[in-house]
Scaffold this active site. Structure first.
Site, PDB file in Angstrom:
ATOM      1  N   TYR A 111       0.851  -1.188   0.000  1.00 15.90           N
ATOM      2  CA  TYR A 111       0.000   0.000   0.000  1.00 15.90           C
ATOM      3  C   TYR A 111       0.886   1.238   0.000  1.00 15.90           C
ATOM      4  O   TYR A 111       1.223   1.798   1.040  1.00 15.90           O
ATOM      5  CB  TYR A 111      -0.950  -0.010   1.192  1.00 15.90           C
ATOM      6  CG  TYR A 111      -1.922  -1.184   1.180  1.00 15.90           C
ATOM      7  CD1 TYR A 111      -2.099  -1.963   0.031  1.00 15.90           C
ATOM      8  CD2 TYR A 111      -2.647  -1.543   2.308  1.00 15.90           C
ATOM      9  CE1 TYR A 111      -2.970  -3.036   0.013  1.00 15.90           C
ATOM     10  CE2 TYR A 111      -3.522  -2.616   2.296  1.00 15.90           C
ATOM     11  CZ  TYR A 111      -3.674  -3.368   1.148  1.00 15.90           C
ATOM     12  OH  TYR A 111      -4.538  -4.438   1.132  1.00 15.90           O
TER      13      TYR A 111
ATOM     14  N   LEU B 267     -17.448  -2.782   0.501  1.00 18.65           N
ATOM     15  CA  LEU B 267     -18.395  -1.808  -0.068  1.00 18.65           C
ATOM     16  C   LEU B 267     -18.232  -1.702  -1.586  1.00 18.65           C
ATOM     17  O   LEU B 267     -18.680  -0.732  -2.198  1.00 18.65           O
ATOM     18  CB  LEU B 267     -18.190  -0.425   0.572  1.00 18.65           C
ATOM     19  CG  LEU B 267     -18.612  -0.292   2.035  1.00 18.65           C
ATOM     20  CD1 LEU B 267     -18.294   1.109   2.555  1.00 18.65           C
ATOM     21  CD2 LEU B 267     -20.094  -0.594   2.208  1.00 18.65           C
TER      22      LEU B 267
ATOM     23  N   THR C 124     -22.105   2.532  -1.682  1.00 16.81           N
ATOM     24  CA  THR C 124     -22.444   3.673  -0.829  1.00 16.81           C
ATOM     25  C   THR C 124     -23.445   4.606  -1.503  1.00 16.81           C
ATOM     26  O   THR C 124     -23.962   5.522  -0.866  1.00 16.81           O
ATOM     27  CB  THR C 124     -21.188   4.498  -0.485  1.00 16.81           C
ATOM     28  OG1 THR C 124     -20.698   5.124  -1.687  1.00 16.81           O
ATOM     29  CG2 THR C 124     -20.098   3.621   0.107  1.00 16.81           C
ATOM     30  N   GLY C 125     -23.678   4.383  -2.795  1.00 17.33           N
ATOM     31  CA  GLY C 125     -24.553   5.280  -3.542  1.00 17.33           C
ATOM     32  C   GLY C 125     -23.848   6.520  -4.056  1.00 17.33           C
ATOM     33  O   GLY C 125     -24.475   7.414  -4.622  1.00 17.33           O
TER      34      GLY C 125
END
Length: 318
Positions: A57, A205, A211-212
């Protein structure tokens, strides 16, 4: 916050874990450093006790952020840190190397980055076909005997690969991608749970699509992980996912407009074979919003409605 027993590790983990791929910075939204550090602080304050990271990362940046925050807060002993080996981020590319000498070096670097003398959960990030798994596992067993790592696990392994690794040491943790829009690992997760492994999901998610926040097809930069790693941000799957999001919208409205992220996380966390859901929130607001979802649970009727939508619109895709 809700907590679960994590397989046979004897650990009790928060049902949501903080993921730090995005916090590392490479290939994700470009937030200020203080925003990322504060996201880690807020996770601890909200009761999250499991943090997931990796040297890949952004070449150790995420690990260093975690080490700095946990040291400043004086909470290292209360936290469960997951980091990984076998994959590095070099000159903008992900490079796999599970050779013994590479893992020994990576472990020492992770310990320094995290400012700790032990790693709770140490996972092989991706399989490396160029190195016999027996050699990789013997190296991990050596690190475990030395007390530098406490539990060995794998991420992104198939069942046969897990079983092969298990011939050379105890595999106690399994980390697959899993969400409402990616369920192809579900049977293997059930099997792993039945074997006593702690199961922690990533992409819980769907990299934000659940999450929209993405209502229209978005063209991400080539360097953005959403343009290469998650196929649901592309057609024809994107439009199918939006049909599922419409069902989530309805359930949200019936619950006084709870955030869709809380619905998606509960759908995942309420599975009996899931120990914890990794979520890569990069700000205090998002971390707090996600954690608030663990103050309530979906009803059986709500879960059934979501499952029906997934089967109707995503069958064969997820």
């Amino acid at each position: 916050m809700r907590y679960k027993e994590f397989g046979k590790t004897s650990l009790k983990v928060s049902e949501v874990a903080l993921g730090t791929w995005g916090i590392g910075g490479a290939g994700w939204d470009d937030n200020q450093e203080e925003t990322r550090l504060d996201a880690i602080r807020s996770a601890v304050e909200c009761g999250i006790n499991l943090i997931d990271t990796a040297p890949a990362y952004n070449s150790g940046v995420a690990e260093r952020y975690i080490g700095s925050v946990l040291k400043d807060m004086g909470v290292r002993e209360k936290m469960i840190i997951t980091t990984k080996c076998g994959t590095e981020f070099i000159d903008g590319a992900y490079v796999r190397n599970c050779a013994p000498e590479a893992i020994l070096r990576q472990c020492e670097e992770s310990l320094r980055n995290l400012q700790t003398d032990y790693i709770d959960l140490y996972l092989i990030h991706w399989p490396d076909a160029s190195v016999p798994i027996a050699e990789t596992m013997e190296t991990l067993n050596q690190l475990k005997r030395q007390g530098k790592i406490r539990h060995i696990g794998v991420s992104n392994f198939g069942r046969e690969q897990i079983e092969e690794a298990g011939r050379y040491g105890s595999i106690e943790v399994y980390q697959p991608q899993y969400s409402m829009v990616f369920r192809s690992n579900e049977e293997q997760m059930k099997w792993a749970c039945g074997q006593g492994m702690g199961v922690m999901t990533y992409g819980s998610l769907g990299a934000g699509i659940l999450t929209g926040a993405f209502r229209q097809l978005t063209a991400f930069a080539a360097s953005d992980n959403r343009s290469r790693f998650y196929k649901h941000f592309q057609e024809p799957m994107f439009s199918k996912v939006m049909k599922v999001v419409e069902v989530m919208d309805r359930l949200s409205a019936e619950r006084n407009n709870v955030p869709l992220s809380q619905i998606a996380l509960n759908w995942c966390a309420q599975k009996s074979f899931v120990g914890s859901c990794i979520v890569g929130a990069q700000s205090r607001r998002k971390v707090e919003e996600n954690c608030a979802g663990f103050e309530w649970m979906l009803t059986e009727k709500e879960v059934a409605a979501l499952d029906a939508a997934i089967e109707q619109y995503l069958e064969g895709d997820a």
